[in-house]
Design a protein around this motif. Structure first.
Motif, PDB file in Angstrom:
ATOM      1  N   LEU A  23     -13.451 -21.019 -27.314  1.00 33.42           N
ATOM      2  CA  LEU A  23     -13.532 -19.638 -26.836  1.00 33.42           C
ATOM      3  C   LEU A  23     -13.597 -19.566 -25.317  1.00 33.42           C
ATOM      4  O   LEU A  23     -13.144 -18.582 -24.717  1.00 33.42           O
ATOM      5  N   ARG A  24     -14.143 -20.613 -24.684  1.00 27.69           N
ATOM      6  CA  ARG A  24     -14.148 -20.634 -23.217  1.00 27.69           C
ATOM      7  C   ARG A  24     -12.735 -20.757 -22.672  1.00 27.69           C
ATOM      8  O   ARG A  24     -12.421 -20.216 -21.597  1.00 27.69           O
ATOM      9  N   VAL A  25     -11.867 -21.469 -23.376  1.00 29.32           N
ATOM     10  CA  VAL A  25     -10.463 -21.532 -22.953  1.00 29.32           C
ATOM     11  C   VAL A  25      -9.851 -20.135 -22.970  1.00 29.32           C
ATOM     12  O   VAL A  25      -9.131 -19.734 -22.049  1.00 29.32           O
ATOM     13  N   ARG A  26     -10.154 -19.386 -24.031  1.00 29.41           N
ATOM     14  CA  ARG A  26      -9.660 -18.005 -24.094  1.00 29.41           C
ATOM     15  C   ARG A  26     -10.239 -17.164 -22.969  1.00 29.41           C
ATOM     16  O   ARG A  26      -9.518 -16.355 -22.344  1.00 29.41           O
ATOM     17  N   SER A  27     -11.516 -17.337 -22.686  1.00 32.85           N
ATOM     18  CA  SER A  27     -12.153 -16.553 -21.620  1.00 32.85           C
ATOM     19  C   SER A  27     -11.570 -16.888 -20.260  1.00 32.85           C
ATOM     20  O   SER A  27     -11.362 -15.996 -19.416  1.00 32.85           O
ATOM     21  N   ARG A  28     -11.308 -18.175 -20.027  1.00 36.78           N
ATOM     22  CA  ARG A  28     -10.711 -18.559 -18.732  1.00 36.78           C
ATOM     23  C   ARG A  28      -9.320 -17.955 -18.577  1.00 36.78           C
ATOM     24  O   ARG A  28      -8.933 -17.509 -17.485  1.00 36.78           O
ATOM     25  N   ALA A  29      -8.547 -17.955 -19.670  1.00 33.74           N
ATOM     26  CA  ALA A  29      -7.212 -17.356 -19.595  1.00 33.74           C
ATOM     27  C   ALA A  29      -7.305 -15.860 -19.294  1.00 33.74           C
ATOM     28  O   ALA A  29      -6.525 -15.324 -18.490  1.00 33.74           O
ATOM     29  N   VAL A  81       1.989 -10.701 -28.562  1.00 30.99           N
ATOM     30  CA  VAL A  81       2.688 -11.678 -29.408  1.00 30.99           C
ATOM     31  C   VAL A  81       1.695 -12.499 -30.216  1.00 30.99           C
ATOM     32  O   VAL A  81       1.886 -12.734 -31.414  1.00 30.99           O
ATOM     33  N   VAL A  82       0.602 -12.924 -29.568  1.00 23.05           N
ATOM     34  CA  VAL A  82      -0.405 -13.720 -30.281  1.00 23.05           C
ATOM     35  C   VAL A  82      -1.052 -12.905 -31.387  1.00 23.05           C
ATOM     36  O   VAL A  82      -1.296 -13.402 -32.495  1.00 23.05           O
ATOM     37  N   ARG A 206      -9.383 -18.194 -35.448  1.00 22.44           N
ATOM     38  CA  ARG A 206      -8.383 -17.130 -35.301  1.00 22.44           C
ATOM     39  C   ARG A 206      -7.580 -17.302 -34.020  1.00 22.44           C
ATOM     40  O   ARG A 206      -6.361 -17.095 -34.001  1.00 22.44           O
ATOM     41  N   PHE A 207      -8.250 -17.694 -32.946  1.00 22.43           N
ATOM     42  CA  PHE A 207      -7.561 -17.880 -31.666  1.00 22.43           C
ATOM     43  C   PHE A 207      -6.539 -19.008 -31.755  1.00 22.43           C
ATOM     44  O   PHE A 207      -5.385 -18.850 -31.337  1.00 22.43           O
ATOM     45  N   VAL A 208      -6.937 -20.137 -32.340  1.00 18.42           N
ATOM     46  CA  VAL A 208      -6.015 -21.274 -32.437  1.00 18.42           C
ATOM     47  C   VAL A 208      -4.848 -20.950 -33.372  1.00 18.42           C
ATOM     48  O   VAL A 208      -3.690 -21.277 -33.086  1.00 18.42           O
ATOM     49  N   ARG A 209      -5.142 -20.300 -34.506  1.00 17.18           N
ATOM     50  CA  ARG A 209      -4.060 -19.938 -35.426  1.00 17.18           C
ATOM     51  C   ARG A 209      -3.093 -18.945 -34.782  1.00 17.18           C
ATOM     52  O   ARG A 209      -1.876 -19.021 -34.992  1.00 17.18           O
ATOM     53  N   GLY A 210      -3.633 -18.013 -34.007  1.00 17.24           N
ATOM     54  CA  GLY A 210      -2.762 -17.074 -33.323  1.00 17.24           C
ATOM     55  C   GLY A 210      -1.850 -17.751 -32.321  1.00 17.24           C
ATOM     56  O   GLY A 210      -0.661 -17.427 -32.221  1.00 17.24           O
ATOM     57  N   LEU A 211      -2.394 -18.701 -31.563  1.00 17.35           N
ATOM     58  CA  LEU A 211      -1.555 -19.446 -30.620  1.00 17.35           C
ATOM     59  C   LEU A 211      -0.485 -20.244 -31.343  1.00 17.35           C
ATOM     60  O   LEU A 211       0.682 -20.284 -30.916  1.00 17.35           O
ATOM     61  N   LEU A 241      -2.248 -22.946 -23.536  1.00 21.10           N
ATOM     62  CA  LEU A 241      -3.567 -22.640 -24.106  1.00 21.10           C
ATOM     63  C   LEU A 241      -3.853 -23.500 -25.329  1.00 21.10           C
ATOM     64  O   LEU A 241      -4.985 -23.957 -25.534  1.00 21.10           O
ATOM     65  N   LEU A 242      -2.827 -23.736 -26.138  1.00 17.06           N
ATOM     66  CA  LEU A 242      -3.014 -24.560 -27.330  1.00 17.06           C
ATOM     67  C   LEU A 242      -3.333 -25.998 -26.952  1.00 17.06           C
ATOM     68  O   LEU A 242      -4.182 -26.647 -27.575  1.00 17.06           O
ATOM     69  N   HIS A 243      -2.682 -26.479 -25.902  1.00 15.13           N
ATOM     70  CA  HIS A 243      -2.968 -27.839 -25.444  1.00 15.13           C
ATOM     71  C   HIS A 243      -4.405 -27.943 -24.922  1.00 15.13           C
ATOM     72  O   HIS A 243      -5.087 -28.947 -25.154  1.00 15.13           O
ATOM     73  N   GLY A 244      -4.868 -26.898 -24.231  1.00 20.23           N
ATOM     74  CA  GLY A 244      -6.214 -26.944 -23.695  1.00 20.23           C
ATOM     75  C   GLY A 244      -7.303 -26.850 -24.742  1.00 20.23           C
ATOM     76  O   GLY A 244      -8.432 -27.300 -24.514  1.00 20.23           O
ATOM     77  N   SER A 245      -6.986 -26.266 -25.907  1.00 20.88           N
ATOM     78  CA  SER A 245      -8.011 -26.087 -26.938  1.00 20.88           C
ATOM     79  C   SER A 245      -7.831 -27.009 -28.130  1.00 20.88           C
ATOM     80  O   SER A 245      -8.670 -27.010 -29.030  1.00 20.88           O
TER      81      SER A 245
END
Length: 582
Positions: A23-29, A81-82, A206-211, A241-245
């Motif tokens: 979730l921090r990866v999402r927050s940074r983005a 898109v995500v 949910r975030f990873v599946r969306g990516l 983002l997927l690579h980072g998470s």
């Protein structure tokens, strides 16, 4: 939902920590996307207050403000898109509670013993595995509460509560395992609904599946040039983002699995060790049944309608032949897990059709060229037809090569003979024939020139037949070729091919074997049979023939027919007699 239970779960804290990292990866983005907008707001507000004046600040405002708007638009596009991308869902056969009340009751009781929420539904997959699958995306939304089969608590009003994941069970387990073994095997899987309900873990998933779904959307080939250019940028951001998470997500799933396994130790732990032995055995039998028995039928346009019942027969036969499997057949006296279904035959047929679609790419519905076959009809409708079709194809190619009849068959009535095939492969060639297709190294290595040329012709002929079959519209399926659901996109099938394409030498060996079997059936009264572990088999005098393949390979690789002719003589097969083809 609390992840703590009666006893600490070792992987739960680590899973939550990894979820927070995702979730921090999402927050940074999000912070990166909002940074230019924040700078623009500061510049505009400072100018309005009279603190940031002068030509330099005006230039900065004119540059930063459009840049902020552009970045916000790009971020909104990526987010859209995500959010709208359709996550992949495993193709399954849904099981309603009305059709399996005992199975739902067992799963619900298991969840109560584990102290976790029960899965929201149950589905079967034609594979030897079981897992939980989140289907809370709007594209996979369940029916309204009054129509939805919920294992957990059907009458509880929970419109805002997140739905529990779906329990996906490998269909071979239901037919091979006993009820107690299945319950022990599913305990760690069902225990995973506890960690899955934690808000941080659910949000991270949910975030990873969306990516992942967004990457799949941007990689779709059927796009116009403008759409491709726009989606290419979205795809790069999603991949970044997927690579980072990815690492954090993998460690999170390991933590969830460890937490579920720790909690499941309180339920049937000793019996689970025994059940794990059955998993390996079921996998071996299922793989053998698909590759040796089902695949020949699928290639003939027939799909076995009782694959799961067949795996029981295959494993029973394995236990009879293999000393390592001794004692497994004695379990068959206990209640099988498929008794938990109200109509196991109908469920078996549905999963068998899905298996044919996933592993072979067959149509989704039956038709004149795609019909079910029952095990009792398999020898006549699949084995006999396959052999005579292959023999007919072999003789068509010999006709195209203008191969004359064999001398020993010259006085026989007109018709295709095995002697013609043997004579062509063993007669010393004059000028080497030029094949229509250049054989590859597998076709040429270790074989004679004539066998290599014949193998190349067979490969080209089969390729033409498959191309012609693929060009035929698949009824209503043809209209949905661009549907994002891979089960409704025939171009994406098969999703899991069972075997690599056969080499020319393997095709030639299959066709020669088919011709020999046709000669045996038409001259000595042999019959086609079904071996649960080896597939189509020839029964001569009621006994299964097992020593034919080495004789055929000797003919192909060395051009020496003596061993094969001796075998034919021992069986009483006359190669000069005409055979009936398809």
């Amino acid at each position: 939902m609390s992840m703590s239970g009666a006893g600490s779960e070792q992987g739960a804290p680590g899973a939550r920590a990894r979820a927070l990292a995702v979730l921090r990866v999402r927050s940074r983005a999000l912070a990166v996307a909002l940074l230019p907008a924040a700078a623009a707001v500061i510049l505009v507000a400072g100018g309005s207050a009279g603190h940031m004046t002068g030509p330099g600040w005006d230039v900065a405002r004119r540059i930063v403000t459009p840049l902020a708007v552009l970045v916000l638009l790009l971020a909104a596009g990526v987010a859209l898109v995500v959010a709208r991308a359709r996550p992949a869902v495993t193709p399954t056969v849904p099981i309603a509670e009305e059709s399996a009340p005992d199975l739902y009751r067992m799963v619900r009781d298991l969840a109560d013993r584990l102290g976790v929420p029960a899965p929201s539904a149950i589905a079967l997959t034609p594979d030897c595995d079981s897992w939980l699958e989140d289907r809370t995306h709007p594209a996979h939304a369940p029916p309204p509460p009054e129509e939805h089969d919920d294992v957990a608590h059907a009458g509880r009003p929970s419109r805002r509560a997140p739905a529990a994941p779906v329990l996906v069970i490998g269909s071979p387990f239901l037919w091979w395992m006993r009820v107690a073994e299945l319950r022990a095997l599913l305990a760690p899987v069902v225990a995973g609904t506890g960690p899955a309900g934690h808000p941080d873990i659910a949000a991270a998933r949910r975030f990873v599946r969306g990516l992942d779904a967004a990457v799949a959307v941007t990689s779709a080939p059927d796009r116009g040039p403008v759409s491709r250019a726009v989606l290419a940028g979205v795809g790069r951001v999603a991949r970044l983002l997927l690579h980072g998470s990815r690492l954090h997500a993998a460690e999170m799933e390991r933590g969830v699995a460890a937490a579920a396994a720790e909690r499941a130790k309180t339920v049937d732990y000793g019996l689970r060790i025994v059940a794990q032995e059955q998993v390996g055995l079921a996998y071996a039998g299922w793989d053998r049944l698909l590759t040796r028995v089902a695949l020949p039928a699928w290639r003939m346009g027939r799909w076995p309608a009782r694959l799961n019942a067949g795996v029981v027969s295959a494993l029973t036969e394995l236990s009879r032949r293999d000393r390592l499997a001794e004692g497994f057949a004695s379990r068959l006296g206990e209640r099988p897990a498929c008794d938990l279904l109200e109509e196991p035959g109908a469920v078996d047929e549905a999963t068998s059709l899905l298996a044919a679609r996933l592993f072979h790419g067959g149509p989704a519905e039956t038709g004149p060229d795609w019909s079910p076959v029952h095990w009792g009809d398999y020898p006549e409708e699949v084995v006999d037809r396959k052999w005579r079709t292959d023999a007919a194809r072999l003789h068509r190619i010999l006709d195209a090569l203008r191969v004359p009849p064999a001398d020993e068959a010259a006085r026989a009535p007109d018709g295709p003979t095995l002697a013609r095939v043997l004579a062509h492969l063993t007669t010393p060639p004059g000028p080497a024939p030029v094949p229509a297709v250049v054989p590859d190294e597998d076709d040429l290595g270790g074989g004679t020139a004539r066998s290599a040329a014949l193998a190349a012709r067979l490969t080209a002929e089969l390729a033409r037949e498959e191309a012609a079959a693929a060009a035929v519209p698949a009824g209503p399926q043809g209209a949905a070729a661009s549907d994002p659901d891979p089960l409704r996109d025939d171009r994406a099938l098969p999703l899991f091919p069972l075997q690599p394409p056969r080499t020319g030498r393997e095709l030639l060996a299959d066709h020669i074997t088919a011709m020999i079997c046709c000669a045996a059936m038409d001259t000595v009264g042999a019959v086609p049979g079904l071996d649960w572990l080896d597939g189509p088999t020839l029964l001569v005098g009621g006994a299964r023939t097992t020593d034919l393949p080495p004789q055929v390979l000797t003919l192909i690789e060395e051009g020496d027919p003596s061993d094969l002719r001796n075998w034919l003589t021992r069986q009483g097969i006359r190669p000069e007699k005409p055979v009936r083809l398809a």
